[in-house]
Structure formats: structure tokens, C-alpha cells
Motif scaffolding. Structure first.
Motif, PDB file in Angstrom:
ATOM      1  N   GLN A 113       3.325   4.336   7.470  1.00 40.01           N
ATOM      2  CA  GLN A 113       2.832   4.606   6.580  1.00 40.01           C
ATOM      3  C   GLN A 113       0.938   4.022   5.796  1.00 40.01           C
ATOM      4  O   GLN A 113      -0.235   4.834   5.965  1.00 40.01           O
TER       5      GLN A 113
ATOM      6  N   LEU B 297       6.796   1.762   6.749  1.00 39.04           N
ATOM      7  CA  LEU B 297       5.959   1.434   6.142  1.00 39.04           C
ATOM      8  C   LEU B 297       4.947   0.941   7.013  1.00 39.04           C
ATOM      9  O   LEU B 297       3.653   1.576   7.083  1.00 39.04           O
ATOM     10  N   HIS B 298       4.807   0.783   8.330  1.00 40.88           N
ATOM     11  CA  HIS B 298       3.978  -0.070   8.852  1.00 40.88           C
ATOM     12  C   HIS B 298       3.282   1.544   9.574  1.00 40.88           C
ATOM     13  O   HIS B 298       2.308   1.983   9.771  1.00 40.88           O
TER      14      HIS B 298
ATOM     15  N   PHE C  68       3.251   3.039  -1.986  1.00 42.58           N
ATOM     16  CA  PHE C  68       4.107   3.485  -0.822  1.00 42.58           C
ATOM     17  C   PHE C  68       4.983   3.544  -0.492  1.00 42.58           C
ATOM     18  O   PHE C  68       5.545   3.666   0.422  1.00 42.58           O
ATOM     19  N   SER C  69       6.170   3.558  -2.353  1.00 42.68           N
ATOM     20  CA  SER C  69       7.706   3.379  -1.869  1.00 42.68           C
ATOM     21  C   SER C  69       7.899   4.876  -1.319  1.00 42.68           C
ATOM     22  O   SER C  69       7.250   5.808  -1.760  1.00 42.68           O
TER      23      SER C  69
ATOM     24  N   VAL D 207       6.030  -0.194  -3.831  1.00 44.73           N
ATOM     25  CA  VAL D 207       5.224  -0.710  -2.692  1.00 44.73           C
ATOM     26  C   VAL D 207       4.037  -0.790  -3.013  1.00 44.73           C
ATOM     27  O   VAL D 207       3.697   0.391  -2.224  1.00 44.73           O
TER      28      VAL D 207
ATOM     29  N   GLN E 217       0.177  -7.491  -0.633  1.00 42.69           N
ATOM     30  CA  GLN E 217       1.568  -6.933  -1.409  1.00 42.69           C
ATOM     31  C   GLN E 217       1.618  -6.966  -2.331  1.00 42.69           C
ATOM     32  O   GLN E 217       1.702  -8.760  -2.451  1.00 42.69           O
TER      33      GLN E 217
ATOM     34  N   LEU F  19       4.806  -5.780   6.922  1.00 40.02           N
ATOM     35  CA  LEU F  19       4.963  -4.673   7.157  1.00 40.02           C
ATOM     36  C   LEU F  19       6.030  -4.073   8.557  1.00 40.02           C
ATOM     37  O   LEU F  19       6.091  -4.893   9.812  1.00 40.02           O
TER      38      LEU F  19
ATOM     39  N   ARG G  70       3.591   9.989   2.168  1.00 38.89           N
ATOM     40  CA  ARG G  70       3.744   9.362   2.008  1.00 38.89           C
ATOM     41  C   ARG G  70       3.218   9.569   0.556  1.00 38.89           C
ATOM     42  O   ARG G  70       2.371  10.170   0.497  1.00 38.89           O
TER      43      ARG G  70
END
Length: 162
Positions: free
Chosen positions: A80, A77-78, A36-37, A44, A161, A73, A10
Motif C-alpha cells: 500500500q 501495508l508495504h 491506510f487501514s 493505520v 506511524q 511495514l 487502499r
């Protein structure tokens, strides 16, 4: 219980060593938010809001003061986020509200944007959800950081977010 999510890469920011600083892409997220993209075109931006603990409703209101909402999430993504938490030891004993709830209709979990939450593995802890009307809100909870439906009056941190 052992952490069962796979490790994934990440982007946490940019470190320039021996590179022209002008060539480095800046973080597209506001100060205090982590990107977090998986690609540069779709940031993100998440904030681990650890200023004070509160109920799901309190923490959602806090996120909204930042122009954000509780995190949705889905998919990788969860993974990460769990990896990020595990990489920051001060976070590993904490819980975090996320943007899921069945407050509107018992047993029908939806995200804060109104879309249905995925149920079962790989996101939910094996015995979850299990709380009935006393547990209408979803959090990532220690030690596994799977989805758990938690007591409505539980006070924990949150992830916002944009």
C-alpha cells in the motif's frame, strides 16, 4: 528496475458525492496523517515526513515529537505504501526511513518495537541487506522501494506511524 509489487486498493480518505455528509466516516487519523487501514475498526495512520531530510536517528526523533515512531511495514501495508508513493510523482525520486535496524546486533534486523523484521522476499531488494556495520538502518529507496539497508549517515525523508 521495474516496480514489482502488485497494485492493491487502499483507502485514502472519503469523498462524498451525492451523499449526506453526516453519513460519511471521518478520517480517524490526526491532521497530516493518511489512514491506510483495511477496515474502519483499526486505523493505520502514517505521515510521509517530507519537511527535511535527516539520518535515521534524526528522523526517528522527529516522529517521536509527533507522538509516533518510524513505520513498521509488514504484509500488505508495504504494498500500500509503495503504491501511494508511486501515485505521488513528487515522492518517486526520494527515499524514506522506516523503523528497521540491526544497530543492536549486526545482521539481526528488528523493528522499532523490538520484533524481528521479515527477511528476503517480498520486502527486501534482492542483494539486501549488504552493508555490514556501515549500514545499520532500513529505508525504502528509489527506484524500487524495497527494503534497503542504507549508510548510517544517509539523509532522507521518513514515514511516521501512530
Amino acid at each position: 528496475m521495474k516496480f514489482l509489487f502488485r497494485k492493491t486498493a487502499r483507502p485514502l480518505g472519503t469523498v462524498a458525492v451525492g451523499i449526506d455528509a453526516a453519513a460519511v466516516t471521518p478520517n480517524p487519523c490526526p491532521d497530516g496523517f493518511v489512514n491506510f487501514s483495511m477496515d474502519a475498526s483499526t486505523p493505520v495512520c502514517l505521515k510521509f515526513a517530507m519537511y527535511g531530510k535527516g539520518t535515521w536517528e534524526n528522523q526517528r526523533a522527529f516522529c517521536k515529537t509527533l507522538g509516533a515512531d518510524l513505520v513498521i511495514l509488514e504484509g500488505n501495508l508495504h504494498d500500500q505504501v509503495v503504491e501511494y508513493i508511486n501515485d505521488h510523482e513528487y515522492m518517486t525520486d526520494e527515499g524514506f526511513w522506516i523503523g528497521g535496524s540491526d544497530a543492536a546486533q549486526e545482521g539481526h534486523f528488528v523493528w522499532v518495537d523490538g520484533t524481528d523484521m521479515p527477511m528476503g522476499t517480498p520486502h527486501w531488494y534482492i542483494t539486501q541487506p549488504n552493508g555490514g556495520t556501515a549500514q545499520n538502518y532500513v529505508g525504502l529507496y528509489t527506484p524500487d522501494f524495497y527494503f534497503h539497508d542504507l549508510n548510517n549517515d544517509k539523509k532522507i525523508y521518513s514515514i511516521c506511524q501512530i
